[in-house]
Design an enzyme around this catalytic site. Structure first.
Site, mmCIF file in Angstrom:
data_model
loop_
_atom_site.group_PDB
_atom_site.id
_atom_site.type_symbol
_atom_site.label_atom_id
_atom_site.label_comp_id
_atom_site.label_asym_id
_atom_site.label_seq_id
_atom_site.Cartn_x
_atom_site.Cartn_y
_atom_site.Cartn_z
ATOM 1 N N HIS A 125 0.817 -1.231 0.000
ATOM 2 C CA HIS A 125 0.000 0.000 0.000
ATOM 3 C C HIS A 125 0.845 1.272 0.000
ATOM 4 C CE1 HIS A 125 -3.739 -2.120 0.348
ATOM 5 N NE2 HIS A 125 -3.432 -2.670 1.508
ATOM 6 N N ASP A 162 -2.752 -10.463 -2.697
ATOM 7 C CA ASP A 162 -3.340 -9.965 -1.456
ATOM 8 C C ASP A 162 -4.777 -9.538 -1.762
ATOM 9 O OD1 ASP A 162 -2.230 -8.617 1.401
ATOM 10 O OD2 ASP A 162 -3.975 -7.612 0.531
ATOM 11 N N HIS A 164 -6.381 -7.073 -0.805
ATOM 12 C CA HIS A 164 -6.498 -5.629 -1.014
ATOM 13 C C HIS A 164 -5.681 -5.226 -2.253
ATOM 14 C CE1 HIS A 164 -7.025 -6.300 3.369
ATOM 15 N NE2 HIS A 164 -8.015 -5.436 3.192
ATOM 16 N N ASP A 245 -4.854 -12.784 2.863
ATOM 17 C CA ASP A 245 -6.109 -12.322 3.451
ATOM 18 C C ASP A 245 -7.312 -12.555 2.544
ATOM 19 O OD1 ASP A 245 -4.924 -10.455 1.796
ATOM 20 O OD2 ASP A 245 -4.951 -8.826 3.268
#
Ligand SMILES: [Zn+2]
Length: 308
Positions: A125, A162, A164, A245
């Protein structure tokens, strides 16, 4: 040829507030599961001290100085609503970068077939000038640029599964066609980026997944978007932003993958690394917040890497 595992005790010393999902216990769960004799053949290496100068491969100097200045003497400070730093966070982040770069050296110099870096804080991120989403610096982006500078890799692919979207990696490589960034991620979900029409210089491939979908939709996205993009790009190195995740047990998202899906996706990327990249594949831990889901998924992922 062996699979290398990079760890370091400093990764346990990046502290987050009580109750925060991105916590040192994540690495303890991974360490426990990889203690099993099934992983006896792993080549376990303590991460080297990172070279701070390589942070500048993905971030400008004033941003790096700002992060350094934010590191507290004691306690835990907030960098943003969900990103924090403790006294050892700088050293942890720089060592994570050192481990990722060392893993790149290993696969280019023939010391390992592939490598998994079990580090924290995560990185995907972190944008050029913004630390966010539990991430300070973008380890995967730095490792990609490191492979280009140190090993003359012309094309590096970063595959991010991931749950996200890796907004940071996308931001850093947005106008850099020498790096392919492919991401599967839940949408809508934090951080909100990652739509199919975000394509950068034609080097960004986003495959958003609807909430409450699972194996079939994920594998279809991989087969129809990620793998063809890799075949077209023919990278000299594949880096995996390996967050776990999207596992069905994870509390932060609603994608229902199992550890078998991570085994499968790992195998697919190894096959592409064999076809295009001289088998060179480096995997970096990103998210994964249910300790059991994380541990079982890492075991499946690393077990597959070890099969060569
Ligand atoms: Zn994540």
């Amino acid at each position: 040829m062996v699979t290398r595992l990079y760890t370091h005790p400093i990764f346990l010393e990046h502290l987050t507030p009580s109750g925060h999902p991105e916590r040192p216990d994540r690495l303890r769960a991974i360490e426990r599961v990889l203690d099993d004799e099934a992983f006896a053949a792993l080549d376990r290496v303590k991460a080297p001290e990172g070279d701070e100068a390589t942070i500048l491969y993905a971030h400008p100097e004033d941003f790096v100085a700002r992060v350094r200045a934010a590191i507290p003497e004691t306690g835990i400070v907030s960098i943003d609503a969900d990103t924090s730093a403790s006294p050892k966070s700088w050293q942890a982040a720089v060592t994570a970068i050192g481990a990722a770069n060392a893993a790149v050296d290993d696969v280019f110099e023939g010391r390992a077939a592939n490598a998994f870096v079990a580090a924290r804080p995560p990185g995907h991120h972190a944008e050029k000038t913004t630390a966010m989403g539990f991430c300070l610096f973008n380890t995967a982006a730095i490792a990609a640029r490191y492979a280009q500078k140190k090993h003359q890799a012309e094309r590096v692919a970063v595959v991010d599964w991931d749950v996200h979207h890796g907004n940071g990696t996308q931001d850093i490589f947005w106008d850099d066609p020498s790096v392919l960034y492919c991401s599967t991620h839940q949408m809508p979900l934090y951080p909100g980026t990652g739509a199919k029409n975000e394509t950068g210089a034609g080097n960004i491939v986003n495959a958003p997944l609807a909430p409450r979908t699972g194996s079939e939709v994920f594998r279809d996205a991989f087969l129809s978007r990620v793998l063809p993009a890799l075949d077209d790009f023919a990278p000299d190195l594949i880096i995996i932003s390996a967050g776990f995740d999207a596992h069905h047990r994870d509390p932060l998202a609603e994608i229902n993958l199992t550890e078998e899906d991570f085994d499968w996706a790992t195998g697919q990327l190894m096959e592409r690394a064999g076809r295009h990249s001289g088998n060179r594949l480096v995997s970096l831990l990103e998210g994964g917040y249910d300790l059991q889901g994380l541990a079982f998924s890492v075991a499946a992922h690393v077990g597959r890497l070890m099969k060569g």
